[in-house]
Design a protein around this motif. Structure first.
Motif, mmCIF file in Angstrom:
data_model
loop_
_atom_site.group_PDB
_atom_site.id
_atom_site.type_symbol
_atom_site.label_atom_id
_atom_site.label_comp_id
_atom_site.label_asym_id
_atom_site.label_seq_id
_atom_site.Cartn_x
_atom_site.Cartn_y
_atom_site.Cartn_z
ATOM 1 N N MET A 1 -24.756 -36.594 20.662
ATOM 2 C CA MET A 1 -24.307 -37.883 20.200
ATOM 3 C C MET A 1 -25.300 -38.946 20.655
ATOM 4 N N ILE A 2 -25.535 -39.909 19.814
ATOM 5 C CA ILE A 2 -26.489 -40.968 20.115
ATOM 6 C C ILE A 2 -25.797 -42.042 20.948
ATOM 7 N N LYS A 3 -26.454 -42.430 22.031
ATOM 8 C CA LYS A 3 -25.883 -43.446 22.903
ATOM 9 C C LYS A 3 -26.007 -44.824 22.264
ATOM 10 N N PRO A 4 -25.071 -45.707 22.554
ATOM 11 C CA PRO A 4 -25.154 -47.062 21.992
ATOM 12 C C PRO A 4 -26.414 -47.813 22.435
ATOM 13 N N SER A 5 -26.905 -47.523 23.629
ATOM 14 C CA SER A 5 -28.125 -48.198 24.082
ATOM 15 C C SER A 5 -29.319 -47.819 23.217
ATOM 16 N N VAL A 6 -29.345 -46.580 22.710
ATOM 17 C CA VAL A 6 -30.431 -46.152 21.834
ATOM 18 C C VAL A 6 -30.353 -46.901 20.506
ATOM 19 N N LEU A 7 -29.157 -47.028 19.967
ATOM 20 C CA LEU A 7 -29.006 -47.751 18.705
ATOM 21 C C LEU A 7 -29.352 -49.225 18.856
ATOM 22 N N LEU A 8 -28.966 -49.807 19.973
ATOM 23 C CA LEU A 8 -29.288 -51.219 20.211
ATOM 24 C C LEU A 8 -30.790 -51.411 20.370
ATOM 25 N N PHE A 9 -31.453 -50.499 21.074
ATOM 26 C CA PHE A 9 -32.888 -50.593 21.245
ATOM 27 C C PHE A 9 -33.616 -50.362 19.918
ATOM 28 N N ALA A 10 -33.114 -49.438 19.098
ATOM 29 C CA ALA A 10 -33.692 -49.212 17.774
ATOM 30 C C ALA A 10 -33.518 -50.440 16.891
ATOM 31 N N LEU A 11 -32.384 -51.105 17.015
ATOM 32 C CA LEU A 11 -32.173 -52.337 16.267
ATOM 33 C C LEU A 11 -33.138 -53.421 16.729
ATOM 34 N N LEU A 12 -33.394 -53.456 18.009
ATOM 35 C CA LEU A 12 -34.356 -54.419 18.547
ATOM 36 C C LEU A 12 -35.774 -54.109 18.067
ATOM 37 N N ILE A 13 -36.128 -52.820 18.027
ATOM 38 C CA ILE A 13 -37.449 -52.433 17.550
ATOM 39 C C ILE A 13 -37.623 -52.796 16.077
ATOM 40 N N SER A 14 -36.592 -52.612 15.282
ATOM 41 C CA SER A 14 -36.685 -52.879 13.851
ATOM 42 C C SER A 14 -36.264 -54.301 13.479
ATOM 43 N N ALA A 15 -36.126 -55.172 14.452
ATOM 44 C CA ALA A 15 -35.697 -56.548 14.187
ATOM 45 C C ALA A 15 -36.646 -57.307 13.252
ATOM 46 N N PRO A 16 -37.964 -57.146 13.365
ATOM 47 C CA PRO A 16 -38.824 -57.858 12.411
ATOM 48 C C PRO A 16 -38.561 -57.465 10.952
ATOM 49 N N ALA A 17 -38.232 -56.213 10.720
ATOM 50 C CA ALA A 17 -37.925 -55.782 9.355
ATOM 51 C C ALA A 17 -36.623 -56.415 8.872
ATOM 52 N N TRP A 18 -35.643 -56.514 9.759
ATOM 53 C CA TRP A 18 -34.382 -57.163 9.385
ATOM 54 C C TRP A 18 -34.603 -58.645 9.080
ATOM 55 N N TYR A 19 -35.499 -59.285 9.818
ATOM 56 C CA TYR A 19 -35.810 -60.697 9.563
ATOM 57 C C TYR A 19 -36.489 -60.854 8.202
ATOM 58 N N GLN A 30 -36.134 -50.049 2.553
ATOM 59 C CA GLN A 30 -37.256 -50.005 3.485
ATOM 60 C C GLN A 30 -36.824 -50.355 4.902
ATOM 61 N N VAL A 31 -35.929 -51.305 5.028
ATOM 62 C CA VAL A 31 -35.438 -51.704 6.344
ATOM 63 C C VAL A 31 -34.640 -50.567 6.974
ATOM 64 N N LEU A 32 -33.809 -49.905 6.201
ATOM 65 C CA LEU A 32 -33.022 -48.793 6.734
ATOM 66 C C LEU A 32 -33.919 -47.618 7.116
ATOM 67 N N ILE A 33 -34.979 -47.380 6.329
ATOM 68 C CA ILE A 33 -35.922 -46.322 6.689
ATOM 69 C C ILE A 33 -36.611 -46.659 8.006
ATOM 70 N N ARG A 34 -36.990 -47.903 8.184
ATOM 71 C CA ARG A 34 -37.624 -48.313 9.447
ATOM 72 C C ARG A 34 -36.659 -48.173 10.617
ATOM 73 N N PHE A 35 -35.397 -48.494 10.383
ATOM 74 C CA PHE A 35 -34.398 -48.331 11.438
ATOM 75 C C PHE A 35 -34.209 -46.853 11.786
ATOM 76 N N LEU A 36 -34.157 -45.989 10.757
ATOM 77 C CA LEU A 36 -33.995 -44.557 11.007
ATOM 78 C C LEU A 36 -35.208 -43.970 11.722
ATOM 79 N N ILE A 37 -36.378 -44.508 11.481
ATOM 80 C CA ILE A 37 -37.568 -44.068 12.213
ATOM 81 C C ILE A 37 -37.520 -44.580 13.651
ATOM 82 N N ALA A 38 -36.960 -45.761 13.846
ATOM 83 C CA ALA A 38 -36.900 -46.358 15.181
ATOM 84 C C ALA A 38 -35.896 -45.649 16.091
ATOM 85 N N VAL A 39 -34.886 -45.007 15.539
ATOM 86 C CA VAL A 39 -33.861 -44.357 16.371
ATOM 87 C C VAL A 39 -34.437 -43.225 17.227
ATOM 88 N N PRO A 40 -35.185 -42.256 16.668
ATOM 89 C CA PRO A 40 -35.729 -41.218 17.567
ATOM 90 C C PRO A 40 -36.790 -41.753 18.522
#
Length: 77
Positions: A1-19, A30-40
């Protein structure tokens, strides 16, 4: 199971794409693909930090090694 801290950090990494999504510069796909790449990537980075910090945790003491206080009998010379 993925920890919430990993998802939050992945969201932070992909924040420029969300902006850029808010400014209509990229598509949602494209933004969702970047987020999915940021999770691992976030999982590996946070796993490394956890591994490094695990060495600094206080080791459990053996049950028989506890020091019991004894009353002090002050001897004056």
């Amino acid at each position: 199971m993925i920890k919430p801290s990993v998802l939050l950090f992945a969201l932070l990494i992909s924040a420029p794409a969300w902006y850029r999504l808010l400014l209509d510069e990229v598509d949602l796909v494209q933004v969702l693909i970047r987020f999915l790449i940021a999770v691992p990537i976030a999982a590996v980075l946070l796993g490394g930090v956890r591994f490094i910090l695990a060495g600094y945790r206080k080791a459990d003491e053996e049950p028989g090694s506890a020091v019991t206080p004894e009353p002090y009998e002050g001897k004056t010379p």
